[in-house]
Structure formats: C-alpha cells, structure tokens
Write a protein that holds these residues in place. Structure first.
Motif, short mmCIF file in Angstrom:
data_model
loop_
_atom_site.label_atom_id
_atom_site.label_comp_id
_atom_site.label_asym_id
_atom_site.label_seq_id
_atom_site.Cartn_x
_atom_site.Cartn_y
_atom_site.Cartn_z
N UNK A 109 8.41 0.32 -6.25
CA UNK A 109 8.56 1.58 -5.56
C UNK A 109 8.13 1.51 -4.11
N UNK A 110 7.03 0.80 -3.84
CA UNK A 110 6.55 0.66 -2.46
C UNK A 110 7.55 -0.10 -1.61
N UNK A 111 8.04 -1.22 -2.11
CA UNK A 111 8.99 -2.03 -1.34
C UNK A 111 10.31 -1.32 -1.14
N UNK A 112 10.75 -0.59 -2.16
CA UNK A 112 11.98 0.17 -2.01
C UNK A 112 11.81 1.29 -0.98
N UNK A 113 10.64 1.93 -0.98
CA UNK A 113 10.40 3.05 -0.07
C UNK A 113 10.40 2.58 1.39
N UNK A 114 9.79 1.43 1.66
CA UNK A 114 9.69 0.95 3.05
C UNK A 114 10.77 -0.05 3.40
N UNK A 115 11.74 -0.22 2.52
CA UNK A 115 12.82 -1.15 2.82
C UNK A 115 12.38 -2.60 2.85
N UNK A 116 11.31 -2.93 2.13
CA UNK A 116 10.83 -4.30 2.10
C UNK A 116 10.04 -4.72 3.32
N UNK A 117 9.77 -3.81 4.25
CA UNK A 117 9.05 -4.14 5.48
C UNK A 117 7.65 -3.54 5.44
N UNK A 118 6.71 -4.30 4.91
CA UNK A 118 5.34 -3.83 4.78
C UNK A 118 4.64 -3.87 6.13
N UNK A 119 3.95 -2.79 6.45
CA UNK A 119 3.22 -2.73 7.72
C UNK A 119 1.82 -3.28 7.59
N UNK A 120 1.34 -3.44 6.36
CA UNK A 120 -0.03 -3.91 6.15
C UNK A 120 -0.07 -4.69 4.85
N UNK A 121 -1.12 -5.51 4.70
CA UNK A 121 -1.30 -6.20 3.43
C UNK A 121 -1.45 -5.17 2.31
N UNK A 122 -0.94 -5.51 1.16
CA UNK A 122 -0.85 -4.54 0.07
C UNK A 122 -1.38 -5.15 -1.22
N UNK A 123 -2.33 -4.45 -1.84
CA UNK A 123 -2.86 -4.87 -3.13
C UNK A 123 -2.70 -3.74 -4.13
N UNK A 124 -2.18 -4.07 -5.30
CA UNK A 124 -2.01 -3.11 -6.39
C UNK A 124 -2.74 -3.68 -7.59
N UNK A 125 -3.70 -2.94 -8.10
CA UNK A 125 -4.57 -3.44 -9.17
C UNK A 125 -4.68 -2.37 -10.25
N UNK A 126 -4.36 -2.73 -11.48
CA UNK A 126 -4.44 -1.81 -12.61
C UNK A 126 -5.29 -2.45 -13.69
N UNK A 127 -6.17 -1.66 -14.31
CA UNK A 127 -7.10 -2.21 -15.29
C UNK A 127 -7.46 -1.12 -16.30
N UNK A 128 -7.69 -1.54 -17.53
CA UNK A 128 -8.16 -0.62 -18.57
C UNK A 128 -8.84 -1.43 -19.67
N UNK A 129 -9.62 -0.74 -20.47
CA UNK A 129 -10.17 -1.37 -21.66
C UNK A 129 -9.04 -1.61 -22.66
N UNK A 130 -9.13 -2.70 -23.41
CA UNK A 130 -8.05 -2.96 -24.37
C UNK A 130 -7.91 -1.82 -25.38
#
Length: 397
Positions: free
Chosen positions: A369-390
């Motif tokens: 979604x992020x890459x589609x929104x900005x057309x693949x042109x990121x203006x800054x480094x991007x980290x996406x982190x998801x976590x949960x207990x099993x």
C-alpha cells in the motif's frame, strides 16, 4: 495512480537486499539463453550486418570502418578475452573484405588503423569496466554486511513472538539507513525496539548501531523496562558527545522510537515506552486502535525535561497484533501530496479479510500500500514491523 508494473519493479529493487543472498552482490550476469551465455551474439550480429551492408552497396558507399563498433559493443557486455577476440575478428574481416574491392574503392590504411586503435581502446575500456564492477561488488558486500550487523536477521518465533518486518531503503543502493529494530528475549520477558535516527548517512547508521547494541544488553539484563529506556537515553547522549569530540557537528542528534515489553507473567498486557514516535497500532480481527502516544521526548532530549518518559501498561488480547512503522510510511505522499492513510487502509483490509491481522499478511499489506501510494518513490527509509504473541491453533500464513 502509478503504473503497477513500475511500482512492482521498484518494490523488487527495494526488498531484494533483504531476502537471502542479494542478487546485487553477484556480478552482473552476461546475456543468457536457456542457461548459456549469448553475450557474444550482439557484436557478432553487428559484424555480419556491417559486412552484408557493405557488400550490398556500391563501391562509392563503404562502411567497413564501422567494424570499430564491434569491439566497442563487446566491451560493454563481454569479458576482456571476448572483447579482444572481437577486436581481432573485426580487423581480419576488414582486411579480407577491403581487399576484395578494386583499389579505387578501398578504404585504405587510415580506416585500418581506426579499427586497430578502436579494438585496443575497447579492450582497455572492458578491463576498466570489470575492475569498477569488482570494486562496486566489494562496496555492496560491505554495505550488506553492515546492514546485517545493524539489523540482524531474526529467526521465526524469535523471543516467543510471531513477527514480520520489512525494511525499505529510500536509496536502494545504500541498503542501510537510520531506521532500526530488534527483538531481545530475556529472563524478564521479550522486549522489542523500533526507531528512527534523525538525519541520514553513516552518522545515522552509527547512532542506530549504538542504540541497538545498548538495547541488546540492557534489554536482556535489566528487569525494569524503564531502566532499559534510561540506558538508551544515556547511550545516545554519550554517542553524541563522542561525535563532538571527534570534531563532528551532529552533537544534538536525536532518535524517535518505541520500546515494548511482553512480560511473561501477564500474557494479556504489554509495556510501552514511546520516545516521540508515531504510536503503534493495535490490529485486531474486529478493528484498529492506536496506543496512547505517551508524550515522551525523542531519545537524546531528556535534558529538556525533568521526568523520564512514562512506562504505559496496555491491554493486548490474544490474536491482537502490534503494528509499528517509521515515518517512511506515515509521510509517504501521492502525486497530490496526500499522506498515506495507514489506519484507514488497514481497517478496510480487515473488513475484507480478518486474517489480515496476521503479522506477515499485515506487513505485506502495508508495504504494498505504501509503495503504491507513493508510486514506488520513497522519500525516507521505511520500516514496517508487526508482532504478536502466538495464537494457539493458528498457523502462520
């Protein structure tokens, strides 16, 4: 809306360095057909084409001197031996074909010398190209080693948590920047840290490495999350003073971040310390909510206040996922300048499929979604982190 194909190509370039051994660290491969190199084919076709064209025209129109282009093309896609071979072949072809014409139509010695000199320069250029290629491979290998040292790979289930992460460098050649994240198991429960160092370049990477090193030690040994937070603050202040002592001008560098603990004795709660970062989202099958921002200042700014950032105790039910992102996501803009609507996008995805709360699905959703929104042109480094207990009885997808 950006072209989906261009976005996909940009995505592949961005995420390739983070999936096993990157192709970028391998030498650029020659043209291949069914596993066999065909790098020799373009210069050979050019040579044959020049000869046929020269033979099909009148003697007043001679293009045999164009044979100098054959080793030039070979220099761009072949090795040194191949380039030399085509240089010799072009020279022999020139001599053979030129002697077949009447004397008054021959190109003569000047064009012969042009083919000789052109072939020699092409071989030298090929050697320089390969040397630069090897140097670039070495530099990329260093960059990849640095990235894996700062952002160490985490095995599945590390720290007893289901987790997934994607790091996208705004500069796909740099491979590492100021974003950082890690999970640290300990006898006091599992801790995680995600953050973003202010600024760019190697100075930001150094600060991120310093913070991660402190987190891995303090997160393991310290029983209280507040003490871990204090150690991180002190570490960045010490790092800033060290940089100033070296003559640097970044003594006021700061970092935003989120520190989270999963205590073993309270499986339905987490502890959170927010250092001026975007508050995490809690993703549940039935909706999305934001955590309390905590109103803490970024790391490196504790001297401006008299109290440390609060340790918040937050309910986190089984099956709920924490989503943490850096500002590469929240500040991604489309062509009109609108920011990426992260929460709305995740909410819509959950409405379509509640399984989107799975960490791996969630990370892919936000990344795409992020890459589609900005057309693949990121203006800054991007980290996406998801976590949960099993979640008992739920298989990872």
């Amino acid at each position: 809306m950006a072209d989906p194909r261009s976005v996909r190509d940009r995505l592949e370039r961005l995420i390739r360095p983070h999936a096993g051994l990157p192709e970028a660290l391998q030498r650029s491969k020659p043209l291949k057909l069914r596993g066999h190199s065909v790098a020799w084919l373009p210069p050979l076709l050019l040579l044959v084409g020049i000869v046929l064209l020269d033979a099909s025209t009148s003697g007043r129109f001679r293009i045999m001197s164009w044979l100098v282009l054959v080793p030039v093309i070979a220099a761009a896609i072949c090795g040194v031996r191949g380039t030399v071979s085509f240089g010799v072949l072009a020279l022999i072809t020139y001599v053979v074909v030129d002697t077949q014409w009447p004397h008054k139509y021959r190109n003569g010695l000047s064009d012969l010398l042009l083919v000789v000199v052109g072939g020699t320069l092409a071989a030298l250029a090929c050697s320089v190209r390969l040397r630069a290629e090897r140097r670039m491979l070495h530099m990329r290998d260093i960059a990849e080693t640095t990235r894996r040292t700062v952002l160490r790979p985490m095995p599945p289930g590390w720290g007893g948590l289901d987790h997934a992460a994607v790091y996208l460098a705004a500069d796909s050649e740099a491979r590492v920047g100021g974003d950082f994240y890690d999970i640290q198991p300990s006898r006091h429960g599992t801790r995680l840290l995600l953050g973003d160092v202010q600024g760019k370049g190697l100075a930001a990477v150094e600060a991120a490495a310093a913070l991660l090193g402190t987190f891995r030690e303090a997160g393991y040994h310290e029983p209280e999350l507040g003490t871990v937070a204090a150690r991180l603050e002190v570490r960045l202040l010490r790092h800033n003073r060290y940089r100033v002592a070296l003559g640097g001008d970044d003594g006021d560098r700061f970092a935003t971040g989120v520190l989270v603990a999963f205590p073993e004795d309270t499986p339905t709660t987490v502890e959170v310390v927010n250092f001026g970062h975007e508050p995490p989202l809690v993703i549940a099958p039935d909706g999305v909510r934001s955590l309390d921002p905590g109103h803490g200042l970024p790391l490196g700014m504790a001297e401006l206040v008299s109290a440390p950032p609060p340790v918040l105790r937050v309910a986190l039910a089984p099956g709920e996922t924490l989503l943490l992102v850096t500002d590469g996501v929240t500040e991604a803009r489309d062509a009109s300048g609108a920011f990426y609507p992260l929460r709305d996008a995740v909410t819509r995805a959950l409405a379509r499929d509640p399984r989107a709360a799975d960490p791996h699905r969630l990370v892919r959703l936000v990344r795409d979604g992020t890459l589609d929104h900005c057309g693949g042109k990121l203006a800054d480094d991007t980290t996406i982190f998801a976590v949960r207990r099993p979640v008992a009885g739920v298989r990872r997808t």
